[in-house]
Design a protein around this motif. Structure first.
Motif, PDB file in Angstrom:
ATOM      1  N   LYS A 174      59.311 -33.266  32.073  1.00 21.23           N
ATOM      2  CA  LYS A 174      60.529 -32.508  30.696  1.00 21.23           C
ATOM      3  C   LYS A 174      61.632 -31.969  31.724  1.00 21.23           C
ATOM      4  O   LYS A 174      62.552 -32.756  31.125  1.00 21.23           O
ATOM      5  CB  LYS A 174      60.359 -31.428  30.266  1.00 21.23           C
ATOM      6  CG  LYS A 174      58.846 -31.542  29.809  1.00 21.23           C
ATOM      7  CD  LYS A 174      58.507 -30.128  28.917  1.00 21.23           C
ATOM      8  CE  LYS A 174      56.951 -30.447  28.465  1.00 21.23           C
ATOM      9  NZ  LYS A 174      56.058 -29.128  27.535  1.00 21.23           N
ATOM     10  N   SER A 197      69.364 -27.241  22.144  1.00 25.63           N
ATOM     11  CA  SER A 197      69.385 -28.554  22.446  1.00 25.63           C
ATOM     12  C   SER A 197      68.942 -29.238  20.678  1.00 25.63           C
ATOM     13  O   SER A 197      69.419 -30.229  20.206  1.00 25.63           O
ATOM     14  CB  SER A 197      68.447 -29.341  23.367  1.00 25.63           C
ATOM     15  OG  SER A 197      66.984 -28.627  23.437  1.00 25.63           O
ATOM     16  N   GLN A 217      66.120 -24.858  24.741  1.00 25.83           N
ATOM     17  CA  GLN A 217      65.570 -26.329  24.039  1.00 25.83           C
ATOM     18  C   GLN A 217      65.394 -25.740  22.581  1.00 25.83           C
ATOM     19  O   GLN A 217      65.868 -26.750  21.855  1.00 25.83           O
ATOM     20  CB  GLN A 217      64.264 -25.951  24.502  1.00 25.83           C
ATOM     21  CG  GLN A 217      63.262 -26.851  23.537  1.00 25.83           C
ATOM     22  CD  GLN A 217      61.892 -27.050  23.914  1.00 25.83           C
ATOM     23  OE1 GLN A 217      60.770 -26.145  25.108  1.00 25.83           O
ATOM     24  NE2 GLN A 217      60.838 -27.933  23.370  1.00 25.83           N
ATOM     25  N   GLN A 259      63.106 -21.474  27.027  1.00 23.52           N
ATOM     26  CA  GLN A 259      62.987 -22.332  26.192  1.00 23.52           C
ATOM     27  C   GLN A 259      64.203 -22.289  24.516  1.00 23.52           C
ATOM     28  O   GLN A 259      64.814 -22.312  23.803  1.00 23.52           O
ATOM     29  CB  GLN A 259      62.005 -21.118  25.623  1.00 23.52           C
ATOM     30  CG  GLN A 259      61.253 -21.331  26.075  1.00 23.52           C
ATOM     31  CD  GLN A 259      59.756 -19.905  26.012  1.00 23.52           C
ATOM     32  OE1 GLN A 259      60.186 -18.260  25.565  1.00 23.52           O
ATOM     33  NE2 GLN A 259      58.463 -19.129  27.037  1.00 23.52           N
ATOM     34  N   SER A 298      65.709 -34.068  30.630  1.00 19.24           N
ATOM     35  CA  SER A 298      66.932 -33.167  30.483  1.00 19.24           C
ATOM     36  C   SER A 298      68.005 -33.902  31.292  1.00 19.24           C
ATOM     37  O   SER A 298      69.010 -34.133  30.463  1.00 19.24           O
ATOM     38  CB  SER A 298      66.094 -31.634  29.916  1.00 19.24           C
ATOM     39  OG  SER A 298      65.019 -31.411  29.051  1.00 19.24           O
ATOM     40  N   TRP A 354      71.207 -29.499  26.839  1.00 18.99           N
ATOM     41  CA  TRP A 354      69.554 -30.156  27.840  1.00 18.99           C
ATOM     42  C   TRP A 354      70.054 -29.572  29.140  1.00 18.99           C
ATOM     43  O   TRP A 354      68.545 -29.515  29.729  1.00 18.99           O
ATOM     44  CB  TRP A 354      70.218 -31.766  27.602  1.00 18.99           C
ATOM     45  CG  TRP A 354      69.650 -31.677  25.989  1.00 18.99           C
ATOM     46  CD1 TRP A 354      71.383 -32.084  24.883  1.00 18.99           C
ATOM     47  CD2 TRP A 354      68.828 -32.595  25.684  1.00 18.99           C
ATOM     48  NE1 TRP A 354      70.391 -32.766  24.813  1.00 18.99           N
ATOM     49  CE2 TRP A 354      68.827 -32.718  24.563  1.00 18.99           C
ATOM     50  CE3 TRP A 354      67.210 -32.151  25.904  1.00 18.99           C
ATOM     51  CZ2 TRP A 354      68.125 -32.962  23.531  1.00 18.99           C
ATOM     52  CZ3 TRP A 354      66.101 -32.650  25.197  1.00 18.99           C
ATOM     53  CH2 TRP A 354      67.021 -33.115  23.690  1.00 18.99           C
ATOM     54  N   HIS A 400      68.661 -26.295  30.224  1.00 22.46           N
ATOM     55  CA  HIS A 400      66.671 -26.276  29.990  1.00 22.46           C
ATOM     56  C   HIS A 400      66.111 -27.086  31.128  1.00 22.46           C
ATOM     57  O   HIS A 400      65.055 -26.636  31.575  1.00 22.46           O
ATOM     58  CB  HIS A 400      66.351 -27.263  28.629  1.00 22.46           C
ATOM     59  CG  HIS A 400      64.792 -27.249  28.523  1.00 22.46           C
ATOM     60  ND1 HIS A 400      64.318 -29.175  29.024  1.00 22.46           N
ATOM     61  CD2 HIS A 400      64.044 -26.976  27.912  1.00 22.46           C
ATOM     62  CE1 HIS A 400      63.579 -28.723  28.990  1.00 22.46           C
ATOM     63  NE2 HIS A 400      62.961 -27.705  28.357  1.00 22.46           N
TER      64      HIS A 400
END
Length: 257
Positions: free
Chosen positions: A141, A104, A101, A98, A145, A114, A117
């Motif tokens: 995801k 980023s 993110q 979190q 990333s 990234w 994450h």
């Protein structure tokens, strides 16, 4: 949250700022993190390389900016290597994911925002089972990333190896056909990512460990000899800091398990 379990090698690598600066290229060949100009951020990295992960996270958060990266890496290493309670580990990985993110979004051109994450979500996925995580859409995801990390920083060895591990784990858990059709996982891409990661950072103990595990997932006994060689090479590495020592000890455990 309770105090973090101390790294067993704190005190064995009493690095200072000048030593970390001198060793920076070697210590950060894997993540391609630039040497910080901010003294407070550099000091957070000093704490990290000593193995003082809790203090490194706090110092990184206090410094802000690129200090968020060292905070995320410190928490991720704590969860990966030292946290014994599985629910706490998973919570730590989710928190790092979190925070990375958010970083980023604030710093979209920062490769390691990234990367962390992806790393944290990937480790969380392993904890809850890769198959379950894929069903929840976490695999996409992680892959996105990691691909963004490499696009921003092609020399990011750790991201190449992590992307190789993504392809290997998906194929290992759901098979090559479903893995390829549903998640875009391909054996040849995984192997290429491992090869490139080791080319970029050939002395990385953790790189060797992750590649060995990935080869076993992709090729089983056909890669057993190569995997053993990688574990042995990692176990024989000379660590420069507490983090590398944790990885060397992990390799020795894998080698003799």
């Amino acid at each position: 949250m309770a105090r973090w379990t101390a790294c067993p090698f704190v005190g064995e690598y009493p690095l200072d700022a000048e030593q970390v600066r001198a060793l920076w290229d070697r210590l950060h060949r894997g993540d391609a993190e630039p040497l910080p100009a901010d003294a407070a951020v550099l000091q957070a990295w000093v704490l990290y390389h000593r193995g003082e992960f809790e203090a490194a996270e706090q110092a990184g958060l206090a410094a802000g900016g690129s200090g968020i990266t060292v905070a995320n890496k410190a928490a991720a290493m704590q969860a990966t290597h030292l946290e014994a309670a599985e629910p706490v580990r998973l919570d730590m990985f989710l928190y790092v994911a979190q925070r990375a993110q958010a970083q980023s979004e604030a710093q979209p051109d920062n490769p390691n925002a990234w990367y962390w994450h992806a790393y944290a979500l990937g480790r969380y996925s392993q904890g809850v089972s890769v198959a379950k995580a894929l069903a929840q859409g976490l695999g996409g995801k992680v892959r996105e990333s990691l691909e963004r990390t490499i696009a921003l920083q092609p020399a990011h060895a750790d991201a190449h190896i992590a992307l190789g591990s993504f392809h290997a784990e998906v194929i290992d858990k759901v098979g090559a056909l479903i893995g390829g059709m549903t998640y875009g996982a391909k054996r040849e891409v995984g192997l290429r990512m491992f090869e490139e990661g080791l080319r970029l950072n050939p002395r990385s103990a953790i790189g060797m460990i992750e590649c060995a595990g990935g080869l076993l997932m992709l090729d089983g006994q056909e890669s057993a000899q190569r995997a053993h060689q990688l574990y042995a090479q990692a176990a024989a590495s000379e660590p420069l800091d507490a983090v590398e020592r944790l990885n060397v000890e992990r390799a020795r455990h894998e080698l003799h398990d």
